[in-house]
Design an enzyme around this catalytic site. Structure first.
Site, PDB file in Angstrom:
ATOM      1  CG  ASN A 156      19.184  -1.095  -5.766  1.00 29.34           C
ATOM      2  OD1 ASN A 156      20.027  -0.300  -6.179  1.00 29.34           O
ATOM      3  ND2 ASN A 156      18.062  -1.354  -6.412  1.00 29.34           N
ATOM      4  CE  LYS A 172      15.675   1.153  -5.484  1.00 34.85           C
ATOM      5  NZ  LYS A 172      14.231   1.170  -5.535  1.00 34.85           N
ATOM      6  CG  HIS A 218      15.722  -2.733  -9.881  1.00 35.63           C
ATOM      7  ND1 HIS A 218      14.789  -1.737 -10.008  1.00 35.63           N
ATOM      8  CD2 HIS A 218      15.801  -3.022  -8.559  1.00 35.63           C
ATOM      9  CE1 HIS A 218      14.326  -1.428  -8.802  1.00 35.63           C
ATOM     10  NE2 HIS A 218      14.931  -2.187  -7.906  1.00 35.63           N
ATOM     11  CD  GLU A 244      13.795   1.676  -9.088  1.00 35.82           C
ATOM     12  OE1 GLU A 244      15.026   1.823  -9.028  1.00 35.82           O
ATOM     13  OE2 GLU A 244      13.061   1.571  -8.084  1.00 35.82           O
ATOM     14  CD  GLU A 291      13.535  -5.705  -5.759  1.00 32.77           C
ATOM     15  OE1 GLU A 291      13.962  -5.379  -4.646  1.00 32.77           O
ATOM     16  OE2 GLU A 291      13.772  -5.052  -6.795  1.00 32.77           O
ATOM     17  N   GLY A 341       9.585   1.097  -2.986  1.00 35.58           N
ATOM     18  CA  GLY A 341       9.649   2.525  -2.674  1.00 35.58           C
ATOM     19  C   GLY A 341       8.309   3.140  -2.284  1.00 35.58           C
ATOM     20  CB  SER A 376       8.292  -1.206   1.278  1.00 32.01           C
ATOM     21  OG  SER A 376       8.023  -0.238   0.264  1.00 32.01           O
TER      22      SER A 376
HETATM   23  P1  PGA Z   1      12.734  -0.262  -1.622  1.00 34.87           P
HETATM   24  O1  PGA Z   1      13.432  -0.745  -2.979  1.00 34.87           O
HETATM   25  O2  PGA Z   1      13.329  -1.102  -0.508  1.00 34.87           O
HETATM   26  O3  PGA Z   1      13.081   1.189  -1.504  1.00 34.87           O
HETATM   27  O4  PGA Z   1      11.277  -0.519  -1.774  1.00 34.87           O
HETATM   28  C1  PGA Z   1      13.720  -2.087  -3.224  1.00 34.87           C
HETATM   29  C2  PGA Z   1      14.393  -2.236  -4.556  1.00 34.87           C
HETATM   30  O5  PGA Z   1      14.022  -1.538  -5.501  1.00 34.87           O
HETATM   31  O6  PGA Z   1      15.313  -3.065  -4.726  1.00 34.87           O
END
Ligand code: PGA
Length: 253
Positions: free
Chosen positions: A9, A11, A94, A96, A166, A172, A213
């Site tokens: 992803n 983003k 997601h 976010e 997640e 992140g 992460s």
């Molecule tokens: P990250 O994000 O690997 O940067 O923690 C995962 C995601 O949001 O799908």
């Protein structure tokens, strides 16, 4: 047997030029891997360029979101059919999107049903916030997200859905969950919730990824867990070596 999946992803990162460079540096090693489904999810503006570069490979292409309506006066939105022109997959729900853009279980559900109609494979995200985790509400939250997000989905299409667990506190932050903790949620809450909706045999066929992460260093810990079938990768999917390492850890050869 569930085929492992590793999805990147990206983003809101990458210009078209940057996307071309990243795909160029990853695609040869990724193409060689066996027994893992690899999917790249660049931003909308890069989909066409990445699509052209992936032509003829088994690497899948996904969008990071979509709206549920087919067309019309919805400024700024992208429809299932527009996504389908270039992609086989779409990330939905997601955290976010949920926390920053007001998406709810109900609007995620509408997107999921639209993905089904458009024959797109949804990568459907669930997970608790830090506050919910600390107040021991993980089960309640994840079960609700599964039940409401997948409501009304038929069991013929259900095995196509890919669920990504997640935990929001792990996204992140560099603070991944542990394999054991993530697997506990996947088995106890996600797979049980899926079985309630679709019956156990169908639930057993649904892939569940871990996200938050994930790096090439910790990926194997997650992939060794019985209930976890791969990863949804954010930050590390923007680094060719890391992403290749994660996909390799999920591959069988
Ligand atoms: P990250 O994000 O690997 O940067 O923690 C995962 C995601 O949001 O799908």
């Amino acid at each position: 047997m569930r085929t492992p999946m590793v999805a990147g992803n990206w983003k809101m990162n990458m210009t078209v030029e940057g996307a071309r460079g990243l795909v160029f540096s990853m695609s040869a090693p990724l193409r060689e891997l066996k027994g893992v489904e690899v999917v790249l999810c660049p931003p909308f503006t890069c989909l066409q360029a990445v699509h052209a570069l992936l032509e003829g490979s088994d690497i899948g292409l996904g969008a990071q979101n979509m709206y549920w309506e087919e067309k019309g006066a919805f400024t700024g939105e992208v429809s299932p059919m527009m996504v389908k022109e270039l992609c086989g997959y779409v990330i939905l729900g997601h955290s976010e999107r949920r926390t920053r853009f007001g998406e709810t279980d109900e609007t995620v559900n509408r997107r999921l049903l639209a993905a089904r109609k458009a024959d797109l494979t949804p990568i459907f995200c669930v997970g608790e916030t830090l506050e919910e985790y600390e107040s021991q509400r993980t089960s309640e939250v994840v079960r609700r997200q599964i039940a409401r997000g997948l409501a009304g989905l038929d069991s013929v299409f259900a095995p196509r859905v890919v669920v990504a667990y997640e935990p929001v506190w792990a996204i992140g932050t560099g603070k991944a969950s542990t394999g054991e903790n993530a697997n506990g949620v996947v088995q106890r809450d996600i797979r049980a919730g899926l079985a309630e909706l679709f019956g156990k045999p169908t639930a057993d066929a649904i892939r569940v990824l871990y996200g938050g992460s994930v790096t090439s260093t910790n990926a194997a810990e997650f992939f060794s867990q019985e209930g976890i079938d791969g990863a949804l990768v954010g930050g590390a999917s923007l680094k060719a070596d890391d992403f290749i390492g994660i996909a390799r850890a999920a591959a069988s050869g």
